[in-house]
Scaffold this motif. Structure first.
Motif, short mmCIF file in Angstrom:
data_model
loop_
_atom_site.label_atom_id
_atom_site.label_comp_id
_atom_site.label_asym_id
_atom_site.label_seq_id
_atom_site.Cartn_x
_atom_site.Cartn_y
_atom_site.Cartn_z
N HIS A 33 81.02 26.41 91.41
CA HIS A 33 80.98 26.85 90.01
C HIS A 33 81.69 28.18 89.85
CE1 HIS A 33 79.18 28.10 86.15
NE2 HIS A 33 78.94 26.81 85.95
N LEU A 34 81.47 29.11 90.79
CA LEU A 34 82.12 30.42 90.75
C LEU A 34 83.63 30.29 90.94
CD1 LEU A 34 82.18 33.52 90.76
CD2 LEU A 34 81.58 33.42 93.20
N LEU A 35 84.06 29.46 91.88
CA LEU A 35 85.48 29.31 92.16
C LEU A 35 86.23 28.74 90.96
CD1 LEU A 35 85.41 27.93 95.82
CD2 LEU A 35 85.92 30.27 95.07
N VAL A 36 85.64 27.77 90.30
CA VAL A 36 86.28 27.19 89.12
C VAL A 36 86.37 28.23 88.00
CG1 VAL A 36 86.04 25.45 87.31
CG2 VAL A 36 85.64 24.82 89.70
N PHE A 37 85.31 28.98 87.80
CA PHE A 37 85.32 30.05 86.79
C PHE A 37 86.41 31.06 87.10
CE2 PHE A 37 84.08 34.36 85.58
CZ PHE A 37 83.87 34.23 84.22
N ARG A 92 80.06 39.55 86.89
CA ARG A 92 79.20 39.77 85.72
C ARG A 92 79.60 38.86 84.57
NH1 ARG A 92 79.44 46.35 86.42
NH2 ARG A 92 77.64 46.55 87.83
N ALA A 93 80.91 38.65 84.41
CA ALA A 93 81.38 37.75 83.36
C ALA A 93 80.94 36.32 83.63
CB ALA A 93 82.90 37.82 83.25
N TRP A 94 80.94 35.94 84.90
CA TRP A 94 80.49 34.60 85.29
C TRP A 94 79.02 34.39 84.92
CZ3 TRP A 94 77.87 33.59 90.39
CH2 TRP A 94 77.68 32.22 90.61
N LEU A 95 78.18 35.35 85.25
CA LEU A 95 76.77 35.24 84.90
C LEU A 95 76.56 35.32 83.40
CD1 LEU A 95 75.09 37.44 87.67
CD2 LEU A 95 75.47 34.97 87.67
N ILE A 120 70.34 31.52 86.63
CA ILE A 120 71.27 32.65 86.76
C ILE A 120 70.93 33.48 87.99
CG2 ILE A 120 72.13 34.74 85.65
CD1 ILE A 120 71.60 33.37 82.95
N ALA A 121 69.64 33.73 88.20
CA ALA A 121 69.21 34.51 89.36
C ALA A 121 69.58 33.80 90.66
CB ALA A 121 67.70 34.75 89.30
N ARG A 122 69.40 32.48 90.70
CA ARG A 122 69.75 31.73 91.90
C ARG A 122 71.24 31.77 92.17
NH1 ARG A 122 69.90 26.28 90.52
NH2 ARG A 122 72.16 26.52 90.67
N ARG A 123 72.05 31.63 91.11
CA ARG A 123 73.50 31.64 91.31
C ARG A 123 74.00 33.02 91.73
NH1 ARG A 123 75.79 27.34 86.74
NH2 ARG A 123 75.64 25.57 88.16
N ALA A 124 73.38 34.06 91.21
CA ALA A 124 73.75 35.41 91.65
C ALA A 124 73.44 35.58 93.13
CB ALA A 124 73.00 36.45 90.82
#
Length: 321
Positions: free
Chosen positions: A55-59, A77-80, A93-97
């Motif tokens: 998810h982060l790489l695509v963003f 921060r923009a991703w979250l 959001i906490a888990r993805r961070a």
């Protein structure tokens, strides 16, 4: 490291998720190996971590970032923030961070990035939530129902009763239950050997009703054994090892016959077992050991559940509550 550029991503320079992940396959594979071989993470945990990283790489690629070495704290921060704007839960959001921090810390340590941009990344704290549990009488009704249904001699119904009795008696996780082999049980001593999170093994006791239910299932098990059964304890109709989804279906289906009981999955039986142990006077550290919690703080949430239920009972019963 393979880089992703918007000019390579597709017709007209558009970045597509499939293209991004295809070009980062080597990176993701190396990270998956690290999670499994070095950190001992289960397949389920690795899948969750990798999903967050994808998810982060695509963003990042959508923002024109060619490689993870170009990620900055503002991008994270923009991703979250994008997820928050889309209505994602605070827990998500906490888990993805946390997933991003783990991934980027690994990337820095292995020389894939010069520095870790997530060091100052702060995610919203998870709101503490009390797990849903059955009352002791509701748990009894559920297991009684499973016992009555098992009287029809259908081996799958006999299996269902054994699974529910063992889940409630031991408090093990649904994935741990599905992974059990026949020789993980010691019926004489009434214990089961479980491989938990972080590949940590523990021995968990269970009582006489669960032992009888498992003995009945072991007697019925040969009727569904097939070429792919192996040593798996619990099998489906086609002889393959059950998976967590099948166990969830059984729990939900049986609970649907108890109109006043909450709709819980197998994890609800784990919560119920822990709560009832504490209500019965069990030591908190003993419950921690049974559940396989690394931290006592994780187990302590069940003391809050018990106090909450005590307060509700008091308010219902005391004339001046």
């Amino acid at each position: 490291m393979t880089e992703v550029t918007t000019s390579e991503a597709g017709a007209g320079g558009a970045t597509t998720p499939d293209r991004v992940l295809e070009q980062q396959a080597e990176l993701l594979h190396a990270y998956s190996r690290h999670l499994g071989a070095e950190r001992g993470r289960s397949e389920h945990t690795r899948r969750a971590y990798l999903g967050d990283v994808r998810h982060l790489l695509v963003f990042a690629a959508r923002r024109g970032i060619d490689g993870i070495d170009e990620l900055r704290i503002a991008d994270l921060r923009a991703w979250l923030g994008e997820q928050a704007d889309a209505g994602a839960a605070r827990s998500t959001i906490a888990r993805r961070a946390a997933s991003a921090r783990t991934f980027l810390r690994w990337a820095e340590r292995t020389g894939r990035i010069p520095s870790d941009p997530s060091l100052r990344l702060v995610a919203p704290k998870r709101r503490p939530t009390l797990p849903g549990v059955l009352r002791q009488d509701e748990a009894g009704e559920l297991l009684d129902l499973a016992t009555v249904r098992a009287d029809d001699a259908d081996p799958i119904h006999v299996r269902d009763r054994a699974m529910l009795e063992l889940l409630y008696a031991s408090g093990i996780r649904v994935g741990e239950l599905a992974a059990l082999d026949v020789d993980d049980l010691d019926l004489r001593q009434g214990v089961v050997r479980v491989l938990g999170k972080g590949a940590k093994e523990r021995v968990v006791p269970f009582g006489a009703p669960a032992r009888r239910a498992v003995e009945d299932w072991l007697a019925a098990r040969p009727r569904v054994v097939g070429a792919h059964s192996g040593a798996a304890l619990f099998l489906g109709r086609r002889g393959r090892r059950v998976d967590a989804r099948q166990v969830r279906t059984v729990v939900h289906e049986l609970l649907s016959h108890l109109p006043d009981a909450p709709d819980l999955g197998p994890h609800g039986l784990r919560h119920s077992a822990a709560t009832h142990l504490l209500e019965g006077g069990a030591d908190l550290r003993m419950v921690q050991e049974i559940l396989g919690h690394a931290s006592l703080a994780t187990t302590q949430i069940y003391t809050h559940v018990s106090v909450d239920r005590l307060r509700r009972s008091y308010e219902q019963a005391h004339p001046r509550a």
